[in-house]
Design a protein around this motif. Structure first.
Motif, PDB file in Angstrom:
ATOM      1  N   SER A 125     -12.824  -7.874  55.377  1.00  0.00           N
ATOM      2  CA  SER A 125     -12.177  -7.560  54.112  1.00  0.00           C
ATOM      3  C   SER A 125     -11.469  -6.229  54.234  1.00  0.00           C
ATOM      4  O   SER A 125     -11.835  -5.393  55.069  1.00  0.00           O
ATOM      5  CB  SER A 125     -13.225  -7.485  52.988  1.00  0.00           C
ATOM      6  N   CYS A 126     -10.446  -6.045  53.420  1.00  0.00           N
ATOM      7  CA  CYS A 126      -9.794  -4.741  53.374  1.00  0.00           C
ATOM      8  C   CYS A 126      -9.319  -4.463  51.956  1.00  0.00           C
ATOM      9  O   CYS A 126      -9.182  -5.380  51.140  1.00  0.00           O
ATOM     10  CB  CYS A 126      -8.642  -4.645  54.364  1.00  0.00           C
ATOM     11  N   THR A 127      -9.104  -3.195  51.683  1.00  0.00           N
ATOM     12  CA  THR A 127      -8.610  -2.796  50.384  1.00  0.00           C
ATOM     13  C   THR A 127      -7.575  -1.696  50.532  1.00  0.00           C
ATOM     14  O   THR A 127      -7.708  -0.820  51.378  1.00  0.00           O
ATOM     15  CB  THR A 127      -9.758  -2.314  49.474  1.00  0.00           C
ATOM     16  N   SER A 154     -14.994  -2.786  47.258  1.00  0.00           N
ATOM     17  CA  SER A 154     -14.571  -1.942  46.147  1.00  0.00           C
ATOM     18  C   SER A 154     -14.359  -0.531  46.657  1.00  0.00           C
ATOM     19  O   SER A 154     -14.895  -0.155  47.708  1.00  0.00           O
ATOM     20  CB  SER A 154     -15.611  -1.958  45.024  1.00  0.00           C
ATOM     21  N   SER A 155     -13.592   0.251  45.914  1.00  0.00           N
ATOM     22  CA  SER A 155     -13.290   1.595  46.381  1.00  0.00           C
ATOM     23  C   SER A 155     -13.363   2.603  45.249  1.00  0.00           C
ATOM     24  O   SER A 155     -13.134   2.274  44.078  1.00  0.00           O
ATOM     25  CB  SER A 155     -11.907   1.645  47.029  1.00  0.00           C
ATOM     26  N   THR A 158      -5.381   2.053  53.913  1.00  0.00           N
ATOM     27  CA  THR A 158      -6.210   0.854  53.799  1.00  0.00           C
ATOM     28  C   THR A 158      -7.533   1.095  54.500  1.00  0.00           C
ATOM     29  O   THR A 158      -7.565   1.676  55.584  1.00  0.00           O
ATOM     30  CB  THR A 158      -5.498  -0.344  54.438  1.00  0.00           C
ATOM     31  N   VAL A 180     -15.622   3.590  50.141  1.00  0.00           N
ATOM     32  CA  VAL A 180     -15.415   2.157  49.983  1.00  0.00           C
ATOM     33  C   VAL A 180     -16.746   1.456  50.208  1.00  0.00           C
ATOM     34  O   VAL A 180     -17.493   1.819  51.125  1.00  0.00           O
ATOM     35  CB  VAL A 180     -14.353   1.645  50.969  1.00  0.00           C
ATOM     36  N   TYR A 223      -1.384  -2.824  54.841  1.00  0.00           N
ATOM     37  CA  TYR A 223      -2.142  -3.744  53.993  1.00  0.00           C
ATOM     38  C   TYR A 223      -1.363  -5.027  53.862  1.00  0.00           C
ATOM     39  O   TYR A 223      -0.157  -4.995  53.594  1.00  0.00           O
ATOM     40  CB  TYR A 223      -2.389  -3.121  52.613  1.00  0.00           C
ATOM     41  N   GLY A 248      -5.995  -0.521  44.846  1.00  0.00           N
ATOM     42  CA  GLY A 248      -7.148  -1.373  44.628  1.00  0.00           C
ATOM     43  C   GLY A 248      -6.996  -2.820  45.042  1.00  0.00           C
ATOM     44  O   GLY A 248      -7.904  -3.623  44.825  1.00  0.00           O
ATOM     45  N   ARG A 249      -5.861  -3.175  45.631  1.00  0.00           N
ATOM     46  CA  ARG A 249      -5.717  -4.550  46.090  1.00  0.00           C
ATOM     47  C   ARG A 249      -6.794  -4.855  47.129  1.00  0.00           C
ATOM     48  O   ARG A 249      -7.179  -3.985  47.909  1.00  0.00           O
ATOM     49  CB  ARG A 249      -4.334  -4.777  46.688  1.00  0.00           C
ATOM     50  N   THR A 250      -7.268  -6.102  47.120  1.00  0.00           N
ATOM     51  CA  THR A 250      -8.306  -6.508  48.061  1.00  0.00           C
ATOM     52  C   THR A 250      -7.910  -7.789  48.768  1.00  0.00           C
ATOM     53  O   THR A 250      -7.135  -8.600  48.248  1.00  0.00           O
ATOM     54  CB  THR A 250      -9.647  -6.710  47.345  1.00  0.00           C
TER      55      THR A 250
END
Length: 123
Positions: free
Chosen positions: A49-51, A71-72, A33, A79, A102, A56-58
């Motif tokens: 924010s984290c991804t 976005s990544s 993450t 990222v 995550y 690709g979950r945000t």
């Protein structure tokens, strides 16, 4: 050695936009993450924010939901954080960090940190 390098900070007027980038290197994790945090003078570090780079979950803090987009690019281990409608209170040093869990917006949930990039929102 894990390295995270932030870029894209600078001076922007209220209402403007900036796109921050975080380039990660020196690791072989497949599942991790990346989170974005900020710290303003005299305040605690705040998770934004984290991804999950794997799928690709945000996840977003309420304070930035609808204004910031994470976005990544897994192939490039990069990222981005797109920040729109910036306000003077968004002024802070912005950090990216890498962790195993995550979602997490807690600084304690991250294992590696970049050195930060300064964002100043002012006229």
């Amino acid at each position: 050695e894990v390295q995270l390098v932030e870029s894209g900070g600078g001076l922007v007027q209220p209402g403007g936009s900036l796109r921050l980038s975080c380039a990660a290197s020196g690791f072989t994790f497949d599942d991790y993450t990346i989170g974005w945090f900020r710290q303003a003078p005299g305040k605690e570090r705040e998770g934004l924010s984290c991804t999950s780079v794997t799928d690709g979950r945000t996840y977003y803090a309420d304070s930035v939901k609808g204004r910031f987009t994470i976005s990544s690019d897994k192939a490039k281990n990069t990222v981005h954080l797109q920040m729109n409608s910036l306000k003077p209170e968004d002024t802070a040093v912005y950090y990216c960090a890498l962790g195993s869990y995550y979602p997490t917006l807690s600084p304690n949930g991250m294992d590696y940190w970049g050195k930060g990039t300064l964002v100043t929102v002012s006229t």
